[in-house]
Motif scaffolding. Sequence first.
Motif, PDB file in Angstrom:
ATOM      1  N   GLY A  76      -3.367  10.468  -1.920  1.00 59.64           N
ATOM      2  CA  GLY A  76      -3.029   9.513  -1.032  1.00 59.64           C
ATOM      3  C   GLY A  76      -3.976   8.726  -0.390  1.00 59.64           C
ATOM      4  O   GLY A  76      -4.251   7.472  -0.419  1.00 59.64           O
ATOM      5  N   ILE A 126      -3.990   6.170   8.336  1.00 55.68           N
ATOM      6  CA  ILE A 126      -4.936   7.091   7.481  1.00 55.68           C
ATOM      7  C   ILE A 126      -5.299   8.358   8.373  1.00 55.68           C
ATOM      8  O   ILE A 126      -4.982   9.541   7.994  1.00 55.68           O
ATOM      9  N   ALA A 164      -5.597   6.666  -3.141  1.00 53.90           N
ATOM     10  CA  ALA A 164      -4.879   5.176  -3.606  1.00 53.90           C
ATOM     11  C   ALA A 164      -4.728   4.399  -2.296  1.00 53.90           C
ATOM     12  O   ALA A 164      -4.891   3.009  -2.632  1.00 53.90           O
ATOM     13  N   TRP A 165      -4.657   4.729  -1.002  1.00 50.96           N
ATOM     14  CA  TRP A 165      -4.722   3.689   0.059  1.00 50.96           C
ATOM     15  C   TRP A 165      -5.895   3.191   0.083  1.00 50.96           C
ATOM     16  O   TRP A 165      -6.096   1.797   0.518  1.00 50.96           O
ATOM     17  N   VAL A 169       1.034   9.527  -5.743  1.00 52.12           N
ATOM     18  CA  VAL A 169       1.302  10.660  -5.245  1.00 52.12           C
ATOM     19  C   VAL A 169       2.460  11.227  -6.175  1.00 52.12           C
ATOM     20  O   VAL A 169       2.309  12.558  -6.458  1.00 52.12           O
ATOM     21  N   THR A 189      -2.445  -5.528  -1.076  1.00 48.00           N
ATOM     22  CA  THR A 189      -2.554  -4.393  -0.426  1.00 48.00           C
ATOM     23  C   THR A 189      -3.270  -4.682   0.785  1.00 48.00           C
ATOM     24  O   THR A 189      -3.556  -5.396   1.388  1.00 48.00           O
ATOM     25  N   GLU A 225      -8.041   2.409  -2.265  1.00 50.47           N
ATOM     26  CA  GLU A 225      -8.410   1.820  -3.753  1.00 50.47           C
ATOM     27  C   GLU A 225      -8.657   0.274  -3.434  1.00 50.47           C
ATOM     28  O   GLU A 225      -7.846  -0.442  -2.995  1.00 50.47           O
ATOM     29  N   THR A 279       0.618   3.827  -2.997  1.00 53.35           N
ATOM     30  CA  THR A 279       0.401   5.232  -2.572  1.00 53.35           C
ATOM     31  C   THR A 279       1.519   6.330  -2.934  1.00 53.35           C
ATOM     32  O   THR A 279       1.210   7.173  -3.792  1.00 53.35           O
ATOM     33  N   SER A 307       0.761  -1.335   0.013  1.00 54.59           N
ATOM     34  CA  SER A 307       0.135  -0.091   0.078  1.00 54.59           C
ATOM     35  C   SER A 307       0.968   1.352   0.127  1.00 54.59           C
ATOM     36  O   SER A 307       0.703   2.188  -0.716  1.00 54.59           O
ATOM     37  N   GLY A 367      -0.090   1.788  -9.468  1.00 56.77           N
ATOM     38  CA  GLY A 367      -0.011   3.069  -8.978  1.00 56.77           C
ATOM     39  C   GLY A 367       0.129   4.240  -9.926  1.00 56.77           C
ATOM     40  O   GLY A 367      -0.615   5.261  -9.737  1.00 56.77           O
TER      41      GLY A 367
END
Length: 277
Positions: A204, A255, A207-208, A82, A225, A210, A78, A74, A143
């Motif tokens: 971020g 997060i 993406a985390w 980013v 992930t 997703e 991420t 992950s 990514g």
Amino acid sequence: MRGHARHITAVCGHVLLLAFGATALFPLLLVLVNSFKDSSAVTANPLSLPTGLNFENFRQAWSYGHFQRGFINSFILTFTAVLVVLVCSSLAGYVLAGKKIRIWPAVMIYFMVSMTVPIQLFLFPLYFGFSRLHLLGNVAAVGVVIAAINMPLAVFLMRTFFLKVPKEVEEAALVDGANTFQLLRSVILPVVSPGLVTVATIVGLMAWNEFLITSTFLQGDSSMTATLGYLSMNGTFSTNQGVMMAGAVILVGPIIVIFVMLQRYFVDGFVSGSVKG
């Protein structure tokens, strides 16, 4: 009378914000409380407090959810998303804000239209391309796909921040002999740093969390992930709510911590970028 009315309005506003805040925080607090209880206690009364701090749920969730490997993947996912978004959106935002190309209105329309196209339309051709290039299971490649999905929004946000930079700053740097790279690195980007933080935070988080893209292109335990690891626990611990709650805390904990650390810059970035568009 006007001062009294303003005071009442301010109090009502604060009460309303507190109510919204409590509504948002209550589910998170409930998950945290239930993560320390066994399944029977959660089922009997999910609103009750735990009798003690039992970390067995966290141990099982960490082991069966493959979070050790999941957090690494992950982070790679991420970080790649980013990094690609910040580099590309900052360059595109600088060009579009300065109207340095003649077709900038067409480019803006293209990005605007691309925001309305669902990613589901591109899953099959993307999967075919990933398969032919032997990129299935490649976390960094996925990514880049996530970065491309979030690129239109990031470009719009960065263009807004670049519009707030006075032209005199750019002209003064050019007069002093700075080239375009030096201008961006040493003059323009430090000014729009709140925008960079805002874009990085948004991308971020996306993406985390997703799931659709990662579940399609990341296959096997080695590329799993943290999100996929947590969802893989459903089959084993679908009836053990305590372990599932502990897994949720492990998943969302980083997060929340990162967002709390960056919230001041995130809010400042949205406020400073909302004046001129």
